[in-house]
Each structure stands twice: as C-alpha cells, then as structure tokens.
Design a protein around this motif. Sequence first.
Motif, PDB file in Angstrom:
ATOM      1  N   CYS A  17       0.943  -1.274  -0.087  1.00 14.60           N
ATOM      2  CA  CYS A  17       0.115  -0.062   0.052  1.00 14.60           C
ATOM      3  C   CYS A  17       0.850   1.262   0.059  1.00 14.60           C
ATOM      4  O   CYS A  17       0.319   2.313   0.053  1.00 14.60           O
ATOM      5  N   VAL A  19       5.022   2.885  -1.063  1.00 14.94           N
ATOM      6  CA  VAL A  19       6.186   2.924  -1.836  1.00 14.94           C
ATOM      7  C   VAL A  19       7.430   3.882  -1.200  1.00 14.94           C
ATOM      8  O   VAL A  19       6.844   5.036  -0.842  1.00 14.94           O
ATOM      9  N   ARG A 256      12.375   3.665  -9.512  1.00 12.61           N
ATOM     10  CA  ARG A 256      10.778   4.127  -9.556  1.00 12.61           C
ATOM     11  C   ARG A 256      10.976   5.784  -9.766  1.00 12.61           C
ATOM     12  O   ARG A 256      10.103   6.483  -9.138  1.00 12.61           O
ATOM     13  N   GLU A 259       7.875   7.258 -11.662  1.00 15.34           N
ATOM     14  CA  GLU A 259       6.851   7.117 -10.889  1.00 15.34           C
ATOM     15  C   GLU A 259       6.784   8.498  -9.805  1.00 15.34           C
ATOM     16  O   GLU A 259       5.760   9.032  -9.852  1.00 15.34           O
ATOM     17  N   ARG A 263       4.156  11.926  -9.876  1.00 20.18           N
ATOM     18  CA  ARG A 263       3.508  12.502  -8.669  1.00 20.18           C
ATOM     19  C   ARG A 263       3.947  13.952  -8.205  1.00 20.18           C
ATOM     20  O   ARG A 263       2.986  14.745  -8.170  1.00 20.18           O
ATOM     21  N   TRP A 289       5.177   7.694  -0.653  1.00 20.60           N
ATOM     22  CA  TRP A 289       3.856   7.990  -0.842  1.00 20.60           C
ATOM     23  C   TRP A 289       3.018   6.637  -0.970  1.00 20.60           C
ATOM     24  O   TRP A 289       3.421   5.604  -0.899  1.00 20.60           O
ATOM     25  N   GLN A 290       1.637   6.948  -0.668  1.00 17.03           N
ATOM     26  CA  GLN A 290       0.815   5.936  -0.523  1.00 17.03           C
ATOM     27  C   GLN A 290       0.213   5.507  -1.836  1.00 17.03           C
ATOM     28  O   GLN A 290       0.050   6.474  -2.823  1.00 17.03           O
ATOM     29  N   ARG A 291      -0.200   4.137  -2.014  1.00 14.20           N
ATOM     30  CA  ARG A 291      -0.619   3.701  -3.230  1.00 14.20           C
ATOM     31  C   ARG A 291      -2.177   3.397  -2.933  1.00 14.20           C
ATOM     32  O   ARG A 291      -2.583   3.045  -1.686  1.00 14.20           O
TER      33      ARG A 291
END
Length: 542
Positions: A17, A19, A256, A259, A263, A289-291
């Motif tokens: 949930c 990263v 990443r 990604e 953001r 950060w949250q997914r």
Amino acid sequence: MVGLRELTASFVVPGPCGVAIRDRLKHLTPQDERVLRAVGEYQGALASRDLKTRCTDGHDHSTDTWAARKRELTGVSSSRIAGAITKATHDQWALARRCQAAHIRKLDAGIKTLRHRLSLPIGEKGTKRAAGGYRSKGEWFRKSRRLAALEDRHTAAVAEWQAGRVRVVRGGRRLLNTRHHLAQARLTEGQWRERWEAERWFLAADGESGKRFGNETIRVTSDGEASVKLPAPLAHLANARHGRYVLAARIAFAHRGAEWADRITANRAVACRIHLDVARGRWYLTTSWQRPVVQTIPLETARARGVIGVDTNADHFAAYRLDRHGNPIGGPRRFFYDLSGSAGHRDAQVRHALTRLLHWTQQAGAKAIAIEDLDFTAEKTRERHGRRKRFRKLISGMPTGKLKARLVSMAAKQGLAIVAVDPAYTSMWGAQHWQKPLATPRRKMSRHDAAGIAIGRRALGHPVRRRTAPPPHDQSDRAGHRTAQAGPGTRGREGTRPPTTDRPPGGPAPSGKRTRGTSASNTVRDAPSTHQRVHGPLTRTG
C-alpha cells in the motif's frame, strides 16, 4: 485424521500500500551539513518534548489536548512542522502500545506453559502438542522461581496497560543500552554520542496534495533541487526566499524515478525524510507515498497457470514448479542466502535470493508463488523448547515478517501473486508422500524440496498425498477414478493398455511353434513391456 488441527484456507496476499525510495545527498557543502544538523537537533528536541507530553496524557488524550500541543509547537516552528511532529508522536505511542500488548501475550503463554509442566510428575515424557515434565527436582525448582518472576512481570505490565503508560526511548533502547557496553560494540564514547544524537534528530515532513511538488517543508523539484523550510528560530540561516535553505546536492532517483516524477509534477503528496548514516558519513533523502488499494486477483485466477511452491528455510528457499493439477514439473530449485553478519548484509542476501526466485518464476510461466504463512511467535519462547537453544536460535533468525513484506512488494512489481497457505504438516507430509517417489540417481530430493511440493499443492486446493485410496467394490475404476493427479480431460488417464505381444495371454506363437526352448533359471524376470506409458509419477494409471 484424528488429532490433526483444522487447516486454514489459502488466500492471495494483498499488494503493498506504499512506496519508499532513497537517494544519497552528494556534494554537500560544510554549510549544508551545519544547517541540517542544526535543524535536526532543534526539531528533535521539540519531538522529544511532545512525546513526553503525550505519554503523560495516557488515556486522557483527546482532540483538544492534541490541538493544544500543536498550537504550542507552531509558535516555535511552523504549522506544517508541528503537524509532522505530533503525527509522528502518535504513531510512536501507538506502536509502543502494540508492543506492550504483544509482551503481555508472550508472558501469558510462558506462564501457561510453566504451570502445565510444573503440574506434571518429574521425568514424564511429553507429546508433539505439549511438553512433558521437568527432568530433575533442581530444574523443577528453578522453573518454579522463573514462574514467580514472570507472574510479577505480568502483573506490572497489565497495570501499566490499564493505566495507559508506555515506555518509549527516542533513538532506540538498543542503542541506549550500547552506552554501557562500548568495548563489546567497538565504539568510543564520542562515536556513540554522535550516533545517539543523529538518531534523535527529526528531519521529516508529511506531504500535501495540491502543494508545489507535493511537499512544502522538504521539497524536491523535478530537476532534483532539494530545499528545506527552516523553523522560525533558524530563519536567519536561509539562503533563499520565504525562509528556505537550498542544498547543493542534486537528487536523481534511479529506482521508480519515473513514478516519483509523475507524482510531483501533478503536485500529489510525497513524504520526505533526511537522515545521516554516521558510520559511513553520508546523508540520505528518503521519499515515500501511498498507493491506492489494489484489488488482488481471485485465487482461482492465480491457480490457472500453476504455482511455484516455496519452502522457507534458515539458509535457502526450496522451490518446485507445479502445474494446475498439482503435478511437479522438472526438478527442484534452491536459492541460497547467508543470514550472518550485519543487518544490511542479511537484507541484501534475502533480496538477492528473492530476485532469483522471481526471475525463475517468470521463466517458468507461472503467475503465482505459494509460501507458508509462517509465524514463530509462540515457538520462540524458552518455556516451550527449554534446552533446545539451537532450534530457538534457528527460528529466531528467520526473517519471516521482513521476508513476507519484501516478497509481496517485489512480486507486485513483477505482476506475480503471492498465495499464503497454512504451514501445518507440510514438511512431514511432503517427505512422506513426495521425497522418495521423485528421487532418482540424477535428482536428489531433500525434505525441503518435498515440502515445496506440499505447499504448492495446498495452494492449488489439492490434497498433499500423492495418491488417494482405491475406490470401493472390486477396487476398479467402476466407482470412480483411482488417482487424483490428472484432470478429467487429460488424455491417456484411464485408457486401456495394448497387449505386450501379438498373441493372447497364454496362447501359442503365431507360427504354432515355440520360438525357443525353456530354460531352467533360479531368477524370475518380468518380460519387457512395449506398451506406451505416460511418463511421470503422477499421471500413472493402475
């Protein structure tokens, strides 16, 4: 079977949930380091003071007390820094409460085991489910004293739990205790002091959606420029507008990075944290950060293309590939790692072994990995295993929690599902039903390899046993299929065997004459069979 515990159903483990990625702050100037140290020390003192206030409140904590603490911190820093400190305080207090509850449960289990063993006669043998009595009167006496000590600890822990009192050490209790063992840790007092102060700094900030680059306090722009919003008493150290200090380092996330760039370009929230590795003398910036919660695939979908059954051991993963019917394919695979040395070395070893496992899974064409849902919480107590120190050390050294989290995260990146199964009896039944049948002169099967097959079959919903009992009546196929390995549509599953010769059994040769005379022999040999046979130990008909 009588006496076996009920097995829990297999399930697909939810994906990660969140990263977190990290990069080093290179080429910092001496002024940059002085500013970071000053900010970390100042905000660390504020965080320590706020944590002390929260622990004093105990059960009397409310939204009003939270607001009062935040207003007090805002006056000496900023509203965003105050919000980050109070949130970190609440997380730390909640973690301490969970650890306190786990400690009470551990004490309960130890007291229960000690009372049971003390109630048994001296020398009575135990069973697989429960330990027996103690060996001697001296051991019985020492364990009775330990029972009294555990009961006192339990009483004190329950009283603290009911009063809402927790014990928290900012910087870590282990590092605090190292202060009394500097010689064993090979540290001087100055080196220990530097590590202690660095661990107590607070250089973190939560993200905000809609703000520039997702964070107003510790900001990293799309071109890698990192800057820090200074608290009000340190605003004179700023080298940019609006009380900000821009660092000379440039951030470039190799992992990443795309990604992360998406953001911050969309001004979505990212949390940032700056910390110092004292042993290496390096500064790092970690952003996270949250997914959104991703719906896991159904269990039947994960089983469609077979699974890779993995047995976790102290020094390697034993893996075996199975098709959707539960048939082992190929030979066993082992992925070794070394859990000795530092924590960083152990983590790198586990990560490397998991990477090789995931690559082999993709090459095999499977879409799911079956692994045991291990939890050694009840098995690591000294009251349960007594003198078996080597076994306790073995299971304590297996990083089950960290392994599961890392495997789920890495598998989600590769598009693979993780199926967790009940670990009961996998090693025992695997060795009983699969180790010997699959062993050949060229293929050595270990108990762990057989356990991997048992884990995979349980994840697929098949029984672990290699063959089911014969059907009733005359033990033929009239009442049902005799094997449970092949699916109903598999060709050759129950086909008739062709005759071994061109004559009926017991009949004369086509020419009417014997091809050769009989010979007296003391050895009875079976005639070679020329009929076609489905290879493999699992699709054989009988």
